[in-house]
Each structure stands twice: as structure tokens, then as C-alpha cells.
Scaffold this motif. Sequence first.
Motif, PDB file in Angstrom:
ATOM      1  N   TRP A   1      -7.261  -1.330   4.815  1.00 11.48           N
ATOM      2  CA  TRP A   1      -8.258  -0.285   4.540  1.00 11.48           C
ATOM      3  C   TRP A   1      -7.856   1.034   5.194  1.00 11.48           C
ATOM      4  O   TRP A   1      -8.093   2.105   4.651  1.00 11.48           O
ATOM      5  CB  TRP A   1      -9.667  -0.720   4.968  1.00 11.48           C
ATOM      6  CG  TRP A   1      -9.846  -0.865   6.449  1.00 11.48           C
ATOM      7  CD1 TRP A   1      -9.748  -2.009   7.182  1.00 11.48           C
ATOM      8  CD2 TRP A   1     -10.131   0.179   7.388  1.00 11.48           C
ATOM      9  NE1 TRP A   1      -9.951  -1.741   8.529  1.00 11.48           N
ATOM     10  CE2 TRP A   1     -10.191  -0.409   8.676  1.00 11.48           C
ATOM     11  CE3 TRP A   1     -10.334   1.551   7.270  1.00 11.48           C
ATOM     12  CZ2 TRP A   1     -10.462   0.321   9.834  1.00 11.48           C
ATOM     13  CZ3 TRP A   1     -10.592   2.282   8.419  1.00 11.48           C
ATOM     14  CH2 TRP A   1     -10.655   1.675   9.676  1.00 11.48           C
TER      15      TRP A   1
ATOM     16  N   HIS B   1      -4.992   2.558   3.168  1.00  9.78           N
ATOM     17  CA  HIS B   1      -5.518   3.117   1.920  1.00  9.78           C
ATOM     18  C   HIS B   1      -6.367   4.367   2.167  1.00  9.78           C
ATOM     19  O   HIS B   1      -6.323   5.308   1.372  1.00  9.78           O
ATOM     20  CB  HIS B   1      -6.313   2.062   1.147  1.00  9.78           C
ATOM     21  CG  HIS B   1      -5.447   1.064   0.468  1.00  9.78           C
ATOM     22  ND1 HIS B   1      -4.611   1.395  -0.582  1.00  9.78           N
ATOM     23  CD2 HIS B   1      -5.250  -0.250   0.705  1.00  9.78           C
ATOM     24  CE1 HIS B   1      -3.956   0.320  -0.966  1.00  9.78           C
ATOM     25  NE2 HIS B   1      -4.312  -0.689  -0.200  1.00  9.78           N
TER      26      HIS B   1
ATOM     27  N   GLU C   1       1.718   0.753   8.052  1.00 12.90           N
ATOM     28  CA  GLU C   1       1.533  -0.520   7.368  1.00 12.90           C
ATOM     29  C   GLU C   1       2.414  -1.601   8.004  1.00 12.90           C
ATOM     30  O   GLU C   1       1.969  -2.723   8.235  1.00 12.90           O
ATOM     31  CB  GLU C   1       1.850  -0.368   5.876  1.00 12.90           C
ATOM     32  CG  GLU C   1       1.483  -1.576   5.049  1.00 12.90           C
ATOM     33  CD  GLU C   1       1.591  -1.356   3.560  1.00 12.90           C
ATOM     34  OE1 GLU C   1       1.134  -2.246   2.816  1.00 12.90           O
ATOM     35  OE2 GLU C   1       2.147  -0.319   3.123  1.00 12.90           O
TER      36      GLU C   1
ATOM     37  N   ALA D   1       0.844  -1.205   0.000  1.00 11.75           N
ATOM     38  CA  ALA D   1       0.000   0.000   0.000  1.00 11.75           C
ATOM     39  C   ALA D   1       0.875   1.249   0.000  1.00 11.75           C
ATOM     40  O   ALA D   1       0.642   2.183  -0.778  1.00 11.75           O
ATOM     41  CB  ALA D   1      -0.941  -0.002   1.202  1.00 11.75           C
TER      42      ALA D   1
ATOM     43  N   TYR E   1       1.226   4.415  -2.925  1.00  8.88           N
ATOM     44  CA  TYR E   1       1.149   5.863  -2.718  1.00  8.88           C
ATOM     45  C   TYR E   1       2.487   6.542  -2.995  1.00  8.88           C
ATOM     46  O   TYR E   1       2.510   7.680  -3.468  1.00  8.88           O
ATOM     47  CB  TYR E   1       0.587   6.180  -1.328  1.00  8.88           C
ATOM     48  CG  TYR E   1      -0.829   5.693  -1.245  1.00  8.88           C
ATOM     49  CD1 TYR E   1      -1.849   6.333  -1.951  1.00  8.88           C
ATOM     50  CD2 TYR E   1      -1.136   4.523  -0.558  1.00  8.88           C
ATOM     51  CE1 TYR E   1      -3.137   5.836  -1.938  1.00  8.88           C
ATOM     52  CE2 TYR E   1      -2.431   4.021  -0.545  1.00  8.88           C
ATOM     53  CZ  TYR E   1      -3.421   4.682  -1.249  1.00  8.88           C
ATOM     54  OH  TYR E   1      -4.699   4.193  -1.257  1.00  8.88           O
TER      55      TYR E   1
ATOM     56  N   THR F   1      -5.064   7.647   0.423  1.00  7.20           N
ATOM     57  CA  THR F   1      -5.936   8.330  -0.547  1.00  7.20           C
ATOM     58  C   THR F   1      -6.189   9.771  -0.126  1.00  7.20           C
ATOM     59  O   THR F   1      -6.134  10.691  -0.947  1.00  7.20           O
ATOM     60  CB  THR F   1      -7.269   7.571  -0.696  1.00  7.20           C
ATOM     61  OG1 THR F   1      -6.990   6.253  -1.181  1.00  7.20           O
ATOM     62  CG2 THR F   1      -8.204   8.272  -1.657  1.00  7.20           C
TER      63      THR F   1
END
Length: 132
Positions: A74, A77, A67, A5, A9, A81
Motif C-alpha cells: 500500500w 502504491h 519495495e 508495484a 509504475y 500513484t
Amino acid sequence: MPLPATALYAALLAGLFLVLSIRVVRQRRRYHVALGAPHRLVERAVRAHGNCAEYVPLGLVLLGLLEGMGLPAWGVHALGTAFLAGRVLHAWGISQEPEVLRWRTLGMGLTFAVLGAGAAALLGLVLAHALG
């Protein structure tokens, strides 16, 4: 340990950084400015790029640590995001002439929210790990 993840990003934010870098070069060439930012559009491009350089490293370190410490995907993310959106909105708002303050403000608000929430979550994970 892979951090898929965070890697996602990092790749997207590196793309944003590259776009902002190219914008600085284009504005410098357009207005014949080799050093400094004496023209307002050059200054806007430089600051959008600089602000990205100032906040993205800490945001990515935070995402990677979250992480790595086991924050659910979730959560990583959601934070990633929001962080990416914040950086894009800020860059867009500050780059416009006249400036679009609402996008710049929303971008910084998202960035600060992610840094604050991420720091709190990381502290919670560290404490849970230490006490658990």
C-alpha cells in the motif's frame, strides 16, 4: 526478486514519457525546428519531456528500493500513484500556452513530496535493517 508495484509504475511512466516524446516530435515538425527550441510551444514540449526524463529515473529507483526493502504494497502504491500524478500534472501545466501554473506547481509539489517521503522511508528501512 520481482518488484511488481515498481514494474507497474515503470510501465505507466514509460507510457507518459513516450507521449511526451511524440509531442516533441510533432511540435518540431509543425514548426520546422530540427534542433533547439526557438518556438515557445516547441520549448514547452521539450521541457515537459526533459523534466520527465530528469525526475522519473530517481523516482523509479526509489520505488524499487522501497519495495525491495519491504515497504508494504500500500505504501509503494501510494507513493507510486502520487509520483505518477505529479509527473502528469506537471507535464500538463508546463505544456499549456498560456501556462497553467497551478498544475505545474502541484505536479512539482507531489514529485518533491514523494521524493522526500520516499527517501525518509528508505532511510528508516535501511536503519531498521541495520539495527534489527
